[in-house]
Motif scaffolding. Structure first.
Motif, PDB file in Angstrom:
ATOM      1  N   PRO A 194       0.737  -1.172   0.014  1.00 58.47           N
ATOM      2  CA  PRO A 194       0.041   0.114   0.052  1.00 58.47           C
ATOM      3  C   PRO A 194       0.748   1.274   0.124  1.00 58.47           C
ATOM      4  N   SER A 195       0.161   2.308  -0.631  1.00 58.82           N
ATOM      5  CA  SER A 195       0.918   3.606  -0.632  1.00 58.82           C
ATOM      6  C   SER A 195       0.573   4.278   0.473  1.00 58.82           C
ATOM      7  N   LEU A 196       1.403   4.967   1.254  1.00 56.60           N
ATOM      8  CA  LEU A 196       1.029   5.863   2.482  1.00 56.60           C
ATOM      9  C   LEU A 196       1.384   7.196   2.217  1.00 56.60           C
ATOM     10  N   THR A 197       0.806   8.173   2.619  1.00 59.70           N
ATOM     11  CA  THR A 197       0.952   9.488   2.369  1.00 59.70           C
ATOM     12  C   THR A 197       2.270   9.989   3.286  1.00 59.70           C
ATOM     13  N   THR A 198       3.053  10.802   2.989  1.00 62.62           N
ATOM     14  CA  THR A 198       3.980  11.533   3.829  1.00 62.62           C
ATOM     15  C   THR A 198       3.613  11.552   5.223  1.00 62.62           C
ATOM     16  N   ARG A 199       2.571  12.285   5.337  1.00 60.53           N
ATOM     17  CA  ARG A 199       1.936  12.526   6.848  1.00 60.53           C
ATOM     18  C   ARG A 199       1.567  11.217   7.512  1.00 60.53           C
ATOM     19  N   GLU A 200       0.964  10.217   6.794  1.00 68.13           N
ATOM     20  CA  GLU A 200       0.548   8.875   7.283  1.00 68.13           C
ATOM     21  C   GLU A 200       2.029   8.346   7.902  1.00 68.13           C
ATOM     22  N   LEU A 201       3.056   8.315   7.054  1.00 69.59           N
ATOM     23  CA  LEU A 201       4.433   7.715   7.601  1.00 69.59           C
ATOM     24  C   LEU A 201       4.971   8.567   8.722  1.00 69.59           C
ATOM     25  N   GLU A 202       4.883   9.908   8.647  1.00 68.60           N
ATOM     26  CA  GLU A 202       5.474  10.704   9.748  1.00 68.60           C
ATOM     27  C   GLU A 202       4.573  10.365  11.255  1.00 68.60           C
ATOM     28  N   VAL A 203       3.310  10.149  11.128  1.00 68.29           N
ATOM     29  CA  VAL A 203       2.630   9.870  12.377  1.00 68.29           C
ATOM     30  C   VAL A 203       2.923   8.325  12.769  1.00 68.29           C
ATOM     31  N   LEU A 204       3.187   7.555  11.884  1.00 66.56           N
ATOM     32  CA  LEU A 204       3.581   6.120  12.333  1.00 66.56           C
ATOM     33  C   LEU A 204       4.894   6.097  12.858  1.00 66.56           C
ATOM     34  N   ARG A 205       5.903   6.834  12.334  1.00 68.60           N
ATOM     35  CA  ARG A 205       7.149   6.758  12.949  1.00 68.60           C
ATOM     36  C   ARG A 205       7.177   7.485  14.434  1.00 68.60           C
ATOM     37  N   TRP A 206       6.577   8.302  14.611  1.00 66.48           N
ATOM     38  CA  TRP A 206       6.494   8.918  15.837  1.00 66.48           C
ATOM     39  C   TRP A 206       5.710   8.029  17.039  1.00 66.48           C
ATOM     40  N   THR A 207       4.593   7.139  16.377  1.00 65.68           N
ATOM     41  CA  THR A 207       4.226   6.127  16.990  1.00 65.68           C
ATOM     42  C   THR A 207       5.060   5.236  17.380  1.00 65.68           C
ATOM     43  N   MET A 208       5.826   4.932  16.442  1.00 66.41           N
ATOM     44  CA  MET A 208       6.652   3.767  16.678  1.00 66.41           C
ATOM     45  C   MET A 208       7.810   4.129  17.793  1.00 66.41           C
ATOM     46  N   VAL A 209       8.037   5.120  17.986  1.00 69.49           N
ATOM     47  CA  VAL A 209       9.199   5.747  19.331  1.00 69.49           C
ATOM     48  C   VAL A 209       8.226   5.784  20.780  1.00 69.49           C
ATOM     49  N   GLY A 210       6.895   5.576  20.440  1.00 68.24           N
ATOM     50  CA  GLY A 210       6.257   5.329  21.885  1.00 68.24           C
ATOM     51  C   GLY A 210       5.317   6.808  22.022  1.00 68.24           C
ATOM     52  N   LYS A 211       5.304   7.788  21.006  1.00 65.02           N
ATOM     53  CA  LYS A 211       4.353   8.896  21.272  1.00 65.02           C
ATOM     54  C   LYS A 211       3.020   8.664  21.338  1.00 65.02           C
ATOM     55  N   ASP A 212       2.097   9.167  21.967  1.00 64.73           N
ATOM     56  CA  ASP A 212       0.760   9.006  21.837  1.00 64.73           C
ATOM     57  C   ASP A 212       0.318  10.039  20.706  1.00 64.73           C
ATOM     58  N   ALA A 213      -1.067  10.115  20.537  1.00 61.20           N
ATOM     59  CA  ALA A 213      -1.627  11.101  19.509  1.00 61.20           C
ATOM     60  C   ALA A 213      -1.457  12.474  19.740  1.00 61.20           C
ATOM     61  N   TRP A 214      -1.539  12.718  21.234  1.00 60.24           N
ATOM     62  CA  TRP A 214      -1.495  14.110  21.663  1.00 60.24           C
ATOM     63  C   TRP A 214       0.134  14.694  21.501  1.00 60.24           C
ATOM     64  N   SER A 215       0.877  13.766  21.857  1.00 54.06           N
ATOM     65  CA  SER A 215       2.313  14.247  21.680  1.00 54.06           C
ATOM     66  C   SER A 215       2.805  14.398  20.095  1.00 54.06           C
ATOM     67  N   VAL A 216       2.217  13.377  19.456  1.00 55.90           N
ATOM     68  CA  VAL A 216       2.627  13.609  17.993  1.00 55.90           C
ATOM     69  C   VAL A 216       2.005  14.868  17.214  1.00 55.90           C
ATOM     70  N   ALA A 217       0.921  15.103  17.868  1.00 54.17           N
ATOM     71  CA  ALA A 217       0.174  16.449  17.191  1.00 54.17           C
ATOM     72  C   ALA A 217       0.930  17.752  17.805  1.00 54.17           C
ATOM     73  N   GLN A 218       1.682  17.758  18.921  1.00 57.43           N
ATOM     74  CA  GLN A 218       2.426  18.802  19.428  1.00 57.43           C
ATOM     75  C   GLN A 218       3.738  18.772  18.286  1.00 57.43           C
ATOM     76  N   VAL A 219       4.148  17.887  18.237  1.00 55.17           N
ATOM     77  CA  VAL A 219       5.382  17.609  17.380  1.00 55.17           C
ATOM     78  C   VAL A 219       5.301  18.076  15.810  1.00 55.17           C
ATOM     79  N   LEU A 220       4.210  17.680  15.325  1.00 47.39           N
ATOM     80  CA  LEU A 220       3.798  18.035  13.756  1.00 47.39           C
ATOM     81  C   LEU A 220       2.877  19.582  13.867  1.00 47.39           C
ATOM     82  N   GLU A 221       2.680  19.898  15.040  1.00 48.32           N
ATOM     83  CA  GLU A 221       1.918  21.490  14.948  1.00 48.32           C
ATOM     84  C   GLU A 221       0.383  21.172  14.350  1.00 48.32           C
ATOM     85  N   VAL A 222      -0.303  19.845  14.512  1.00 46.53           N
ATOM     86  CA  VAL A 222      -1.377  19.895  14.134  1.00 46.53           C
ATOM     87  C   VAL A 222      -2.439  19.253  15.365  1.00 46.53           C
TER      88      VAL A 222
END
Length: 237
Positions: free
Chosen positions: A175-203
């Motif tokens: 499957p083809s994942l978007t750049t943003r989908e891959l970014e979210v998965l990478r941060w999830t991979m290192v243990g960040k929850d959705a709120w923390s990922v949102a802070q990093v990506l400013e979304v």
């Protein structure tokens, strides 16, 4: 049907073991023929199907004919049905496809039961059993048979997701994942929850969850941690 038989099916370690155990249980219920199919829907691509079945060799060409599959009223019903479908000659005739029944009947596919389990992530599990003899006319016997087959379907799909999913994904394109989908998965991979990922990506957190759900759907998994593992296995992370 013994509870241990169901547990043995769900614990099958590979495709061959799943086939052997399924055939044994189906035959104990009076059905010489069966088909268990895992269907994986992929955005923008044809669905992928992987099956284990017990089918007469002479019937294989008819069963694999895509044009006939598209006309089969049982398969059409399974797309949306959440309850078992009982078929016989009258079922096909009522759908205007009596000719299909006439083609399969000589091979023993005269009466049967089919059901579908619609799972998260665009996954579907189909189980069908068939035989020449009529199904029970006694309500109590038929109710017991339906209950046994539904239990069998639940236990079989557990094994199918374990032993057939990798094969199904290998058959289909990665499957083809978007750049943003891959970014979210990478941060999830290192243990960040959705709120923390949102802070990093400013979304917003809801935006992160939106991308996670899309990634899960494309990877045919349920849950962000499974999405990370699947993406890693496919070389996307």
């Amino acid at each position: 049907m013994r509870r241990q038989d169901l547990l043995d099916v769900s614990a099958a370690a590979d495709k061959a073991a799943l086939h052997a155990r399924l055939v044994g249980v189906a035959q104990s219920l009076g059905f010489p023929f069966l088909s268990a199919t895992l269907v994986i829907e992929q955005p923008g691509a044809p669905a992928v199907m992987v099956s284990v079945n017990e089918t007469p060799q002479a019937y294989a060409d008819i069963q694999n004919d895509v044009s006939k599959g598209r006309r089969d009223p049982v398969l059409h019903k399974l797309k949306t049905a959440s309850v078992p479908i009982v078929y016989d000659q009258s079922f096909y005739a009522a759908a205007g496809e009596g000719g299909l029944w006439e083609e399969q009947a000589p091979f023993g596919y005269r009466n049967g039961v089919a059901m579908a389990l619609h799972l998260p992530g665009g996954r579907h599990f189909l189980l069908g059993v068939d035989r020449h003899e009529r199904l029970p006319s006694n309500d109590r016997a038929m109710t017991r048979l339906m209950a046994d087959l539904q239990l069998l379907a639940v236990h079989t799909q557990e094994a199918a997701l374990r032993v057939l999913l990798d094969e199904a994904l290998a058959v289909g394109e990665i499957p083809s994942l978007t750049t943003r989908e891959l970014e979210v998965l990478r941060w999830t991979m290192v243990g960040k929850d959705a709120w923390s990922v949102a802070q990093v990506l400013e979304v917003t957190e809801s935006t992160v969850n939106f991308h996670l759900r899309n990634a899960e759907r494309k990877l045919c998994v349920a849950g962000k941690h499974q999405a990370v593992l699947r993406a890693m296995a496919l070389g996307l992370l």
